[in-house]
Design a protein around this motif. Structure first.
Motif, mmCIF file in Angstrom:
data_model
loop_
_atom_site.group_PDB
_atom_site.id
_atom_site.type_symbol
_atom_site.label_atom_id
_atom_site.label_comp_id
_atom_site.label_asym_id
_atom_site.label_seq_id
_atom_site.Cartn_x
_atom_site.Cartn_y
_atom_site.Cartn_z
ATOM 1 N N ARG A 272 0.799 -1.227 0.000
ATOM 2 C CA ARG A 272 0.000 0.000 0.000
ATOM 3 C C ARG A 272 0.829 1.272 0.000
ATOM 4 N NH1 ARG A 272 0.374 -2.563 4.606
ATOM 5 N NH2 ARG A 272 0.729 -1.527 6.601
ATOM 6 N N ASP A 273 2.025 1.227 0.598
ATOM 7 C CA ASP A 273 2.850 2.435 0.662
ATOM 8 C C ASP A 273 3.514 2.756 -0.676
ATOM 9 O OD1 ASP A 273 2.229 2.728 3.331
ATOM 10 O OD2 ASP A 273 3.985 1.599 4.027
ATOM 11 N N LYS A 274 3.501 1.807 -1.612
ATOM 12 C CA LYS A 274 4.145 2.015 -2.911
ATOM 13 C C LYS A 274 3.174 2.521 -3.973
ATOM 14 C CE LYS A 274 7.666 -1.514 -2.074
ATOM 15 N NZ LYS A 274 8.335 -2.740 -2.583
ATOM 16 N N GLN A 276 -0.533 4.945 -4.773
ATOM 17 C CA GLN A 276 -1.434 5.975 -4.267
ATOM 18 C C GLN A 276 -2.847 5.449 -4.060
ATOM 19 O OE1 GLN A 276 -1.313 9.447 -6.773
ATOM 20 N NE2 GLN A 276 0.843 9.878 -6.338
ATOM 21 N N GLU A 327 -3.661 -2.075 11.948
ATOM 22 C CA GLU A 327 -4.005 -2.488 10.580
ATOM 23 C C GLU A 327 -5.472 -2.198 10.275
ATOM 24 O OE1 GLU A 327 -0.423 -4.847 11.728
ATOM 25 O OE2 GLU A 327 -2.358 -4.413 12.685
ATOM 26 N N GLU A 330 -5.930 1.480 9.858
ATOM 27 C CA GLU A 330 -5.400 1.939 8.575
ATOM 28 C C GLU A 330 -6.328 1.537 7.429
ATOM 29 O OE1 GLU A 330 -1.161 2.018 6.132
ATOM 30 O OE2 GLU A 330 -1.362 0.835 7.966
ATOM 31 N N LYS A 339 -8.330 5.716 -0.817
ATOM 32 C CA LYS A 339 -7.116 5.009 -1.239
ATOM 33 C C LYS A 339 -7.413 3.538 -1.527
ATOM 34 C CE LYS A 339 -2.277 4.165 -0.218
ATOM 35 N NZ LYS A 339 -1.092 4.511 0.577
#
Length: 439
Positions: A272-274, A276, A327, A330, A339
């Motif tokens: 998910r951090d890689k 958008q 988690e 998030e 997102k």
């Protein structure tokens, strides 16, 4: 008999592939006028079938002139000509008296065949029932084969096992960290980029994948991915390619209950951090002859039942964590901020997707052209994952050989940024696997 053939096209062929008239080599194409009337009825709407209808009408307009109905239209160098059959009367001895479009098309094909018996005349239709009726009256008929996959055995095969590998090679791969490349070696069979396999020596075995970026073999581990742990080798292979940044297009196939969508979603959340945005979508295919109009509510509410399986997979992942965990917090934030989005595929079409991890579920219900349309929307740093079961197709004009998922996997095989994994073993429950195998 003249080697040149004449092909009569049914409406569903045009709506399946608006460029179909260019796929019959030097042979001539005939289109009954009632087919044009049917195509015209489909030109309004936002679905792919409506787009195909509009594009075919534009294509027809671009190649015709004032003498078209008298002389036909040339389809280009090395191709035949296109003609419209305007006479749609049915002969007295024709066995189907009801003047529905299918019977009119069949009658027109029969009369065209009788007018020049030395030229082979073939009705092309994706409607099995119409092809059966053609056989009943002695008319040659066939499916539209241009985008059919010749070999679908890849959807039944397990990952290959290479035996008699040197123990030192097994030890080196087994002792490496996941993703660390090991010098390649000679295989008994050809291996495509990103193919996964099992290597065995006389005392041990290891899961591995050929990485085209490094031209090396690398270990495939069974690491836990956002709460989901692979239960078999196939699931480990799937997660390995789903988590690889260098693989931009993935096909995950398998019968119901093998974990296709769940693994894809877990991998997306792990990464998910890689990206958008994480998008999950599936095509709307109504069952039991009921369309969206039978369901209550507005458009979003009508589509909600079709999207529920995607939400179910998200619930499975959420259940791996406590309600107060970071988690879960998030995940909820990702849904609120947009997102993490779960939508019908109809809302995705037409967009340009950048920095996106895009999962398309039930992709076996898409046509090859629809698959192409989706993939060509991919922008920078976008990964697209198609999941599906080629044996569970709901569209009446697609089958295991002509659906878009099988077509995409067949055409993309061998590309360094593509990977395909086929899941065999069901993990939903013993009951689900038994039903999938026996019923």
């Amino acid at each position: 008999m003249n080697t040149k053939k004449r092909f009569v096209l049914d409406t569903n062929v045009i709506l399946h592939d608006y460029k179909c008239i260019y796929n019959f080599e030097e042979n001539d194409i005939y289109i009954p006028i009632v087919v044009l009337e049917e195509v015209d009825k489909f030109k309004k709407g936002n679905d792919q079938i409506n787009f195909n209808a509009r594009e075919f009408i534009r294509e027809l307009d671009s190649i015709t002139d004032d003498d078209f109905f008298k002389k036909g239209a040339s389809l280009g160098e090395g191709l035949g000509k296109l003609f419209i059959i305007t006479e749609m009367t049915m002969s007295k001895d024709f066995p189907f008296s009801e003047k529905i479009y299918d019977n009119l098309i069949l009658s027109a094909t029969e009369q065209l065949s009788k007018s020049s018996p030395r030229i082979k005349t073939i009705l092309v239709s994706k409607d099995v029932n119409l092809r059966m009726k053609a056989k009943a009256v002695g008319v040659l008929a066939e499916d539209y084969f241009s985008d059919k996959v010749a070999d679908i055995n890849i959807f039944n095969k397990e990952n290959p096992v290479f035996e008699n590998i040197d123990n030192d090679i097994i030890d080196r791969i087994y002792g490496s960290t996941q993703g660390e490349p090991i010098d390649s070696f000679y295989f008994k069979d050809d291996i495509n980029p990103n193919d996964c396999f099992v290597l065995k020596s006389d005392r041990a075995s290891v899961l591995a994948r050929y990485n085209p970026e490094t031209d090396r073999v690398q270990k495939v581990g069974k690491s836990r991915t956002f709460g989901i742990e692979p239960r078999n080798a196939e699931q480990a292979f799937a997660l390995d390619v789903l988590l690889d940044d260098n693989i931009k297009l993935v096909g995950v196939t398998g019968k119901a209950g093998t974990g296709k969508t769940l693994l894809a979603l877990a991998a997306a959340l792990q990464m998910r951090d890689k990206y958008q945005q994480i998008l999950l979508a599936r095509p709307i295919v109504a069952l039991s002859n009921k369309d969206l109009g039978f369901l209550p509510g507005d458009e979003k509410e009508k589509m909600a039942p079709y999207m529920q399986p995607l939400f179910d997979n998200l619930t499975v992942i959420k259940n791996q964590f406590s309600s107060s965990s970071k988690e879960i917090t998030e995940l909820n934030d990702m849904q609120k901020s947009g997102k993490l989005v779960i939508e019908a595929l109809a809302y995705i079409r037409g967009r340009s997707l950048s920095e996106t991890y895009f999962i398309i579920d039930e992709a076996q219900n898409l046509t090859p052209h629809e698959i192409k349309t989706i993939i060509t929307r991919a922008g920078e740093n976008t990964k697209i994952v198609f999941t599906g079961d080629v044996q569970q197709i709901d569209s009446p004009y697609l089958d295991a050989q002509s659906n878009g998922l099988a077509y995409m996997i067949d055409k993309m095989k061998g590309q360094s940024i593509f990977a395909h994994t086929n899941l065999i073993k069901g993990e939903r429950s013993k009951l689900a696997e038994l039903a999938s195998d026996l019923l």
